[in-house]
Motif scaffolding. Structure first.
Motif, short mmCIF file in Angstrom:
data_model
loop_
_atom_site.label_atom_id
_atom_site.label_comp_id
_atom_site.label_asym_id
_atom_site.label_seq_id
_atom_site.Cartn_x
_atom_site.Cartn_y
_atom_site.Cartn_z
N ILE A 89 -7.73 46.77 -21.06
CA ILE A 89 -6.57 47.61 -21.40
C ILE A 89 -5.94 47.16 -22.71
CG2 ILE A 89 -4.23 48.22 -20.68
CD1 ILE A 89 -5.34 48.11 -17.77
N VAL A 90 -5.72 45.85 -22.87
CA VAL A 90 -5.14 45.35 -24.12
C VAL A 90 -6.07 45.65 -25.29
CG1 VAL A 90 -4.43 43.28 -25.38
CG2 VAL A 90 -3.76 43.57 -23.00
N GLY A 91 -7.39 45.52 -25.08
CA GLY A 91 -8.34 45.84 -26.14
C GLY A 91 -8.26 47.30 -26.56
N VAL A 92 -8.15 48.20 -25.57
CA VAL A 92 -8.03 49.63 -25.87
C VAL A 92 -6.75 49.92 -26.65
CG1 VAL A 92 -7.68 51.89 -24.80
CG2 VAL A 92 -9.46 50.37 -23.94
N LEU A 93 -5.64 49.24 -26.27
CA LEU A 93 -4.39 49.43 -26.99
C LEU A 93 -4.44 48.84 -28.40
CD1 LEU A 93 -1.79 48.59 -24.17
CD2 LEU A 93 -2.42 50.85 -25.01
N LEU A 94 -5.18 47.75 -28.54
CA LEU A 94 -5.22 47.05 -29.82
C LEU A 94 -5.98 47.81 -30.90
CD1 LEU A 94 -5.73 43.20 -29.34
CD2 LEU A 94 -4.02 44.35 -30.71
N VAL A 95 -6.95 48.63 -30.50
CA VAL A 95 -7.77 49.31 -31.51
C VAL A 95 -6.93 50.20 -32.42
CG1 VAL A 95 -9.61 50.99 -31.86
CG2 VAL A 95 -9.92 49.15 -30.21
N THR A 115 -9.11 40.99 -37.63
CA THR A 115 -8.04 40.05 -37.30
C THR A 115 -7.82 39.98 -35.79
OG1 THR A 115 -6.95 40.51 -39.41
CG2 THR A 115 -5.61 39.51 -37.69
N SER A 116 -7.77 41.13 -35.14
CA SER A 116 -7.54 41.14 -33.70
C SER A 116 -8.70 40.50 -32.95
CB SER A 116 -7.35 42.58 -33.21
OG SER A 116 -6.16 43.13 -33.76
N PHE A 117 -9.92 40.72 -33.42
CA PHE A 117 -11.10 40.13 -32.78
C PHE A 117 -11.05 38.60 -32.83
CE2 PHE A 117 -15.32 38.25 -33.51
CZ PHE A 117 -15.89 38.48 -32.27
N ILE A 132 0.00 34.95 -23.00
CA ILE A 132 0.38 35.62 -24.24
C ILE A 132 -0.84 36.23 -24.94
CG2 ILE A 132 2.37 34.12 -24.59
CD1 ILE A 132 0.84 32.76 -26.87
N SER A 133 -0.58 37.32 -25.64
CA SER A 133 -1.61 38.01 -26.41
C SER A 133 -1.36 37.73 -27.89
CB SER A 133 -1.55 39.51 -26.14
OG SER A 133 -2.43 40.21 -26.97
N VAL A 134 -2.29 37.05 -28.53
CA VAL A 134 -2.18 36.73 -29.95
C VAL A 134 -2.98 37.76 -30.73
CG1 VAL A 134 -2.68 35.04 -31.76
CG2 VAL A 134 -1.82 34.28 -29.54
N SER A 135 -2.29 38.50 -31.56
CA SER A 135 -2.95 39.54 -32.34
C SER A 135 -2.03 39.91 -33.50
CB SER A 135 -3.24 40.76 -31.46
OG SER A 135 -2.04 41.27 -30.89
N THR A 438 -10.87 41.14 -24.33
CA THR A 438 -10.26 41.93 -25.42
C THR A 438 -11.10 41.84 -26.68
OG1 THR A 438 -8.04 41.62 -24.51
CG2 THR A 438 -8.20 42.20 -26.83
N SER A 439 -11.56 40.64 -27.01
CA SER A 439 -12.40 40.45 -28.20
C SER A 439 -13.70 41.25 -28.08
CB SER A 439 -12.72 38.97 -28.39
OG SER A 439 -11.56 38.23 -28.66
N LEU A 440 -14.28 41.30 -26.87
CA LEU A 440 -15.53 42.06 -26.67
C LEU A 440 -15.30 43.55 -26.87
CD1 LEU A 440 -17.06 40.20 -23.58
CD2 LEU A 440 -17.78 40.06 -25.97
N VAL A 441 -14.15 44.05 -26.42
CA VAL A 441 -13.82 45.47 -26.61
C VAL A 441 -13.73 45.80 -28.09
CG1 VAL A 441 -12.08 47.26 -26.22
CG2 VAL A 441 -12.69 45.69 -24.37
#
Length: 711
Positions: A89-95, A115-117, A132-135, A438-441
């Motif tokens: 879910i976080v990966g989908v939001l991060l894109v 950067t997010s990856f 925590i989510s670091v991005s 998240t990195s894999l997404v």
């Protein structure tokens, strides 16, 4: 020398039971002798640091790489499902957010995905927080964008990407061109996009170095100067600047991006000057996106307890807008600004540009401080909420390496982000395995899907950025409650917010820190200093101005100074004490000397006895009290000026036959008084455990004096 010896001279005039009674109330605390050998401390620390046993090596490795501790103990059945769900879910939001925030940082969309990856992956290795989510974080992206724009202009590039629109990765194949700069010609070895990410990567590398250095020298205490109200005001002010910088994309205007002092005002002036050039297609698209995103976000928040996962409405909007732009040919037909080519795969690693270091070294300091302050505060907040501990210095290492390592792979600065951390927590995150997911997404997007966003309009990315600022902008609604809780914190919030928005982000942060420190100084410069009264049938003394039905002891004034006594407030201490007691001993002494001189002069002249008797009456007029008890419970420390002030006050009052007693001094204050030779033989300065004991002693001493006088 014990404190009992310091005050022994007081009882010299007392005899028998009176001496025993007064002796009962004094302090009998003998301080421990502290053996301070700098050499021994240095040797001890050196042995501790330089010892190299297998156990210590293991502890160092496991401490530096926390993943080695928690990953072998990972509970597949209990944690895997939650981590998978939250990571996806976080990966989908991060894109979409990564692409949008790249626009804010002044670089191409692909670099936001890079950067997010890397940030999500590296924090898993070095971080101690499970949640925590670091991005990418909007405020640091804004600060980065301002630096990038300044350096692009200094290098002679036009700030608009229309000048050279070469896809990233093709920079190495661009022919060498010449561009004017400051009356000279500069050889440009890469295109605009290449130079922009080079600047961003250099700033990111320096910010990471600063953060690792902070962790190494254990200066995490710096974050205590960034109070919650200061950080909140800074984020809100920066959010206003972010919103302003995105308005031109909403309207489809081609205006230069404002930078430097007063950029917010300049940007709005440019917007209104060019409002007639609004692109109607971009405006309608922006309106429709707002119409979908805001209600969907509100529904996500309102029903987050019922929803197993938030609706990825941003991704839906991005996909729909991309399809509409592609098949509707909005760029060709209406001139809409689009994201452009987004390549797949990774670019070869490249070191930062060391020639840029002198130009951006100072800018990286502010970015580093904000990054680590937000990361540490969020990690500690969620650790406390879920019942585990984090190490602040290791968090600084983690966020530092999340900047240093990715800077070699065309990335820009990162930090923890509250919104994505809340999503991560609410969707079942248990460990940082979710970060790996998240990195894999994002990796999937980088390798396969990224080119499909070619036709995505920039106004859609701007809408996503602005909608994600809602949390910071909502702070305006909380101002009445904040004002009710603490007016000082509200003023700090307002000053920091205004300075950040109207001047610049870096200066706003500095103004906020300086102003909050000044508020602390002003609070100690003019502290509360009430007179105290006795609570009947107890040993408690409280403020006469705050409570009713308190009693006062005859001839005794109890005074409390609610701040450290040091050079800034020493005059305030004296003036407040004189005002509260109603007696300024300096004035009383001066008046008595003047009366004595007048009496002597009248005797020499041989004037009438009436005036002489009036002068004698004035000199023998009682003051209304014989003892002042100073409650020192709120005095945390004394400096040399504070000790000198206490000496002067005691001396001045003693000369008009008023005794000064000190009560409830902490060990630091007592130690300062002893080192400052406050107690001398023959001086009646006493220390007491409590105000009640000091008052009893004063009453007993005065009673003995009265009995002696009657005899």
């Amino acid at each position: 020398v014990t404190e009992t010896n310091n005050v022994h001279a007081v009882t010299e005039g007392l005899e028998g039971d009176d001496a025993k009674c007064s002796f009962h109330h004094r302090m009998f605390l003998e301080p421990k002798e502290k053996k301070r050998s700098m050499k021994a401390l240095v040797v001890k620390q050196a042995k501790k640091t330089c010892s190299c046993t297998p156990a210590r090596v293991k502890d160092c490795i496991f401490g530096f790489f926390p993943i080695l501790q928690w990953l072998p103990k990972y509970k597949l059945r209990e944690d895997l499902l939650g981590d998978l769900m939250s990571g996806v879910i976080v990966g989908v939001l991060l894109v979409p957010q990564s692409i949008a925030y790249s626009l804010l940082a002044g670089v191409e969309p692909i670099y936001g995905l890079y950067t997010s990856f890397f940030a999500s992956l590296i924090y898993c290795i070095f971080g101690t927080s499970r949640h925590i989510s670091v991005s990418i974080f909007g405020v640091t992206c804004l600060m980065m964008g301002q630096v990038v724009d300044r350096e692009m202009e200094r290098a002679g590039y036009n700030l608009e990407p229309a000048v050279l629109n070469v896809p990233p990765g093709a920079a190495a194949h661009v022919n060498t061109t010449l561009s004017p700069m400051n009356g000279t010609w500069q050889e440009l070895l890469c295109d605009r996009s290449c130079h922009a990410i080079t600047v961003a990567a250099t700033v990111t590398f320096l910010a990471g170095v600063y953060q690792v250095a902070m962790g190494f020298f254990q200066v995490g205490f710096v974050s205590v100067y960034l109070s919650d109200s200061l950080l909140s005001g800074f984020v809100t002010g920066a959010s206003i600047t972010v919103l302003t910088s995105q308005v031109k994309y909403l309207l489809g205007l081609d205006i230069p991006r404002g930078g430097g002092i007063g950029s917010l005002v300049v940007t709005w002036i440019n917007i209104f000057k060019n409002i007639h050039k609004t692109n109607i297609c971009d405006l309608i698209t922006s309106f429709l996106c707002f119409l979908v995103l805001i209600p969907a976000k509100e529904l996500n928040e309102r029903f987050k307890s019922k929803l197993k996962a938030p609706i990825p409405v941003e991704l839906v909007v991005v996909v729909a807008a991309t399809l509409a732009s592609h098949f509707g040919k909005l760029k060709e037909t209406y001139g809409s600004s689009i994201s452009g080519h987004i390549p797949t795969g990774f670019l070869p690693p490249r070191p930062p540009d060391w020639t840029l270091v002198p130009n951006v070294a100072l800018d990286a300091v502010a970015i580093a401080i904000i990054g680590f302050a937000i990361t540490v505060s969020l990690s500690e907040m969620f650790a406390k909420k879920h019942g585990y501990s984090v190490r602040a210095n290791q968090e600084m290492y983690a966020i530092g390496f999340c900047n240093i390592i990715p800077s070699f792979f065309h990335c820009f600065t990162t930090s923890a982000a509250l919104a994505k951390t809340l999503v991560k927590e609410s969707t079942g995150c248990r460990t940082q395995v979710s970060g790996m997911v998240t990195s894999l997404v994002i990796l999937l997007v980088l390798l396969v899907i990224a080119p499909l966003f070619y036709s995505l309009q920039k106004c859609v990315l701007a809408v996503i950025t602005i909608v994600n600022l809602r949390g910071a902008l909502r702070k305006f609604k909380d101002l009445p409650k904040m004002w009710h809780l603490s007016r000082v914190d509200t003023v700090i919030w307002g000053v920091t917010m205004a300075a950040t928005a109207l001047i610049s982000t870096e200066i706003g942060l500095l103004v906020g820190v300086c102003f909050s420190m000044l508020c602390v100084i002003f609070r100690t410069q003019r502290p509360e200093a009430p007179l105290l009264g006795w609570v009947a049938e107890s040993e408690t003394y409280e403020s006469l101005s705050a409570y009713k039905n308190l009693q006062t002891k005859p001839g005794i004034v109890v005074f409390r100074f609610e701040a450290p006594l040091y050079y800034i407030n020493k005059e305030c201490f004296k003036s407040t004490l004189y005002k509260q007691t109603g007696v300024n001993p300096v004035w009383v002494k001066a008046a008595k000397k003047k009366a004595a001189k007048r009496m002597l002069r009248e005797k020499e002249v041989g004037s009438g006895d009436n005036q002489t008797s009036i002068s004698m009456d004035f000199m023998s007029e009682p003051l209304g009290f014989h003892t002042i008890v100073i409650d020192c419970c709120a005095v945390q420390f004394l400096d040399t000026a504070g000790i000198r002030t206490l000496k002067e006050v005691c001396k001045d009052y003693r000369e008009i036959d008023v005794h000064v007693l000190l009560a409830q001094c902490n060990p630091s204050v007592r130690s300062s008084l002893i080192r400052g030779e406050f107690f001398r033989e023959g001086e009646d300065h006493l220390l007491f455990h409590s105000v009640h004991q000091a008052v009893d002693f004063a009453l007993g001493t005065q009673g003995h004096s009265g009995t002696s006088a009657s005899k």
